[in-house]
Write a protein that holds these residues in place. Sequence first.
Motif, PDB file in Angstrom:
ATOM      1  N   SER A   1       0.842  -1.193   0.000  1.00 12.60           N
ATOM      2  CA  SER A   1       0.000   0.000   0.000  1.00 12.60           C
ATOM      3  C   SER A   1       0.879   1.246   0.000  1.00 12.60           C
ATOM      4  O   SER A   1       1.936   1.280   0.639  1.00 12.60           O
ATOM      5  N   PHE A   2       0.439   2.284  -0.710  1.00 16.03           N
ATOM      6  CA  PHE A   2       1.233   3.506  -0.775  1.00 16.03           C
ATOM      7  C   PHE A   2       0.329   4.667  -1.158  1.00 16.03           C
ATOM      8  O   PHE A   2      -0.823   4.479  -1.594  1.00 16.03           O
ATOM      9  N   GLU A   3       0.864   5.855  -0.997  1.00 19.39           N
ATOM     10  CA  GLU A   3       0.200   7.082  -1.435  1.00 19.39           C
ATOM     11  C   GLU A   3       1.250   7.996  -2.030  1.00 19.39           C
ATOM     12  O   GLU A   3       2.195   8.388  -1.356  1.00 19.39           O
ATOM     13  N   ALA A   4       1.082   8.313  -3.302  1.00 20.79           N
ATOM     14  CA  ALA A   4       1.953   9.256  -3.989  1.00 20.79           C
ATOM     15  C   ALA A   4       1.132  10.482  -4.386  1.00 20.79           C
ATOM     16  O   ALA A   4      -0.037  10.603  -4.044  1.00 20.79           O
ATOM     17  N   CYS A   5       1.772  11.392  -5.107  1.00 14.98           N
ATOM     18  CA  CYS A   5       1.098  12.646  -5.445  1.00 14.98           C
ATOM     19  C   CYS A   5      -0.122  12.418  -6.332  1.00 14.98           C
ATOM     20  O   CYS A   5      -1.160  13.056  -6.126  1.00 14.98           O
ATOM     21  N   ASN A   6      -0.015  11.546  -7.309  1.00 16.57           N
ATOM     22  CA  ASN A   6      -1.110  11.347  -8.252  1.00 16.57           C
ATOM     23  C   ASN A   6      -1.572   9.901  -8.361  1.00 16.57           C
ATOM     24  O   ASN A   6      -2.456   9.606  -9.162  1.00 16.57           O
ATOM     25  N   ILE A   7      -0.994   8.998  -7.568  1.00 16.01           N
ATOM     26  CA  ILE A   7      -1.394   7.595  -7.577  1.00 16.01           C
ATOM     27  C   ILE A   7      -1.372   7.088  -6.137  1.00 16.01           C
ATOM     28  O   ILE A   7      -0.452   7.410  -5.373  1.00 16.01           O
ATOM     29  N   SER A   8      -2.359   6.291  -5.766  1.00 14.67           N
ATOM     30  CA  SER A   8      -2.376   5.640  -4.452  1.00 14.67           C
ATOM     31  C   SER A   8      -2.966   4.247  -4.610  1.00 14.67           C
ATOM     32  O   SER A   8      -3.719   3.969  -5.549  1.00 14.67           O
ATOM     33  N   ARG A   9      -2.624   3.389  -3.686  1.00 17.57           N
ATOM     34  CA  ARG A   9      -3.076   1.992  -3.755  1.00 17.57           C
ATOM     35  C   ARG A   9      -3.550   1.549  -2.369  1.00 17.57           C
ATOM     36  O   ARG A   9      -2.838   1.709  -1.376  1.00 17.57           O
ATOM     37  N   THR A  10      -4.761   1.002  -2.309  1.00 10.14           N
ATOM     38  CA  THR A  10      -5.317   0.394  -1.102  1.00 10.14           C
ATOM     39  C   THR A  10      -5.797  -1.006  -1.461  1.00 10.14           C
ATOM     40  O   THR A  10      -5.929  -1.360  -2.644  1.00 10.14           O
ATOM     41  N   TYR A  11      -6.126  -1.791  -0.433  1.00  8.83           N
ATOM     42  CA  TYR A  11      -6.501  -3.183  -0.658  1.00  8.83           C
ATOM     43  C   TYR A  11      -7.710  -3.573   0.164  1.00  8.83           C
ATOM     44  O   TYR A  11      -8.003  -2.986   1.211  1.00  8.83           O
ATOM     45  N   GLN A  12      -8.408  -4.583  -0.354  1.00  8.77           N
ATOM     46  CA  GLN A  12      -9.500  -5.250   0.344  1.00  8.77           C
ATOM     47  C   GLN A  12      -9.357  -6.749   0.130  1.00  8.77           C
ATOM     48  O   GLN A  12      -8.903  -7.196  -0.928  1.00  8.77           O
ATOM     49  N   LEU A  13      -9.747  -7.489   1.155  1.00 13.41           N
ATOM     50  CA  LEU A  13      -9.757  -8.944   1.057  1.00 13.41           C
ATOM     51  C   LEU A  13     -11.204  -9.386   0.862  1.00 13.41           C
ATOM     52  O   LEU A  13     -12.064  -9.108   1.701  1.00 13.41           O
ATOM     53  N   ASP A  14     -11.466 -10.035  -0.260  1.00 14.37           N
ATOM     54  CA  ASP A  14     -12.815 -10.476  -0.614  1.00 14.37           C
ATOM     55  C   ASP A  14     -12.929 -11.973  -0.348  1.00 14.37           C
ATOM     56  O   ASP A  14     -12.202 -12.775  -0.958  1.00 14.37           O
ATOM     57  N   ILE A  15     -13.837 -12.343   0.566  1.00 17.58           N
ATOM     58  CA  ILE A  15     -14.045 -13.747   0.934  1.00 17.58           C
ATOM     59  C   ILE A  15     -15.468 -14.126   0.591  1.00 17.58           C
ATOM     60  O   ILE A  15     -16.425 -13.431   1.001  1.00 17.58           O
ATOM     61  N   ARG A  16     -15.647 -15.200  -0.143  1.00 16.41           N
ATOM     62  CA  ARG A  16     -16.970 -15.711  -0.499  1.00 16.41           C
ATOM     63  C   ARG A  16     -17.051 -17.167  -0.068  1.00 16.41           C
ATOM     64  O   ARG A  16     -16.336 -18.030  -0.593  1.00 16.41           O
TER      65      ARG A  16
END
Length: 519
Positions: A347-362
């Motif tokens: 996960s990171f946060e830059a000036c014009n791009i950021s990335r977050t995550y979710q765990l999807d369980i079915r």
Amino acid sequence: MNAVVLLDQGGNVSYTNLDEITGKVVVRCTKSSDVSSIAVKLEGESRTRLMSPSGPNGERPRPQLEYHKILYKVQTVFPPPDILEVKGSKASYTLPPGQHEYPFRFKVPFNNSCSNDRSQLAGGISITGSGLEVRQPPQRHVHKTLPPTLSGFPGEAEIRYYVKATVQRNSWYKENTRTETPFTFLPLEPPRRPITGSEVYARQNHAFTSFEDGEPVRLKMKGIFGRKREPAPVPGRSEPPVISIDARLPEPALLTCNQEIPLRIVVKKLSDSTDPIYLQSLQIALVGLTKIRAHLVHRTEANSSILVSKSNMGIVVGSPNDPSGTEVAIDDRIWRGQPLPNTVAPSFEACNISRTYQLDIRVGLSYSGPTAHSLKVRKTDIPRVVVALPMRLDLDILSGIKPSEALLEAVARGRGTAGRVPPGKSAPIVDKLRTEGRMPNSGAGQAMPTSIDEAGPSRPPEPPAEAASDVLPPSYSEAPPSYEDAIATDLPPIDAPRPNYAPPAAVDDDLLGRDEKRG
């Protein structure tokens, strides 16, 4: 004349903060050539390109390009400093025919430096596959830890790092020789918060539907001569089961690159039904949400990686005789031993791009009614009520490159003092903004923050530590970084295991722009 950059640490190596990138520039000349200097640059850039929406008066969408130089260091490897000091920067030198090698050494910092790059203030023109596109100067900078190498979004976004060498020629009609070598960067993870012993969870409640009242479940069974007969009705039908299912992660919810998921799936019985419940399927996917911004245009790209996919399992969950309130944990051997793919970035946060995550369980559960466990029939002849229960957990992913004890001690000693402006002085960026007329010299018209103590009586506000004129404008949203470069200047490189990070191979993307000085 041609040139090439060779790194000492070849192969699929991921560099991190505080690492020393060493190598050499090899220049080959077929004949004597006059040069003025040979410079090596350590660079990192974050580029985005999105199409603006159509205007209210029928204006056509226009491409919006945003470019940030998040890392920029320069080292002159030729001529040597003593000769350069004597002859000056405009002197000319003759390289004889043959091969010439010039070593270099860089130390990777912690934080990005795009807010200090003056070349971005004027914007520019990018040459793309569709022609010339105007690149506007960015209006927002985030001062945080350098983001990882990111690719896989052709024509939209990329974060790339490379070492570039430029051989300056002293003649205006001779083109400068340029070459670059990309490398993969994976940031050092921040100090982890202590484990609290509790868990974060996502929960789903479900009540299975009953079969038709008054009508027994009739299962077709073959007789001894192949004819089908129906069993006698089974009286005393119980109520269908009611369950609650949780997907749990230790708090704080963190995953680590190339490591397993510390997931727990717990099924809780909420009724006194004596009918069994079966685990039929299980799918665990990691969903990455990439937020891309190009000036005023925003877009979120979602991509998922399937970690576990099981079906037709038919595993009994718990025991039919368990009382209400019983919790049963699903065997974690189903997903144990499955690490995160090596293409997953932290996960990171830059000036014009950021990335977050979710765990999807079915989780797929089935209920086969009160006769399924009392009759000796084939599983394929048993009618089932199958339900898929989805759950999602927000989480962060860390790189797995842990900071050294010396670094943590240095951060602990310098926390609260690093980055502060001494009394009577202002930050360099503030002086720069004042000189350019983009910041007032007094604090008039600026609201001072007011502290409110909800637990106690009201108190007069304390005097501010800095003058209002030293507060940065809203265009610079600088969050406190995980580490300070001033603290770690003299620390050695991090000696810790490196995960195998292999993002998709980066290629020259014409849509993202390429200026005239890019290799």
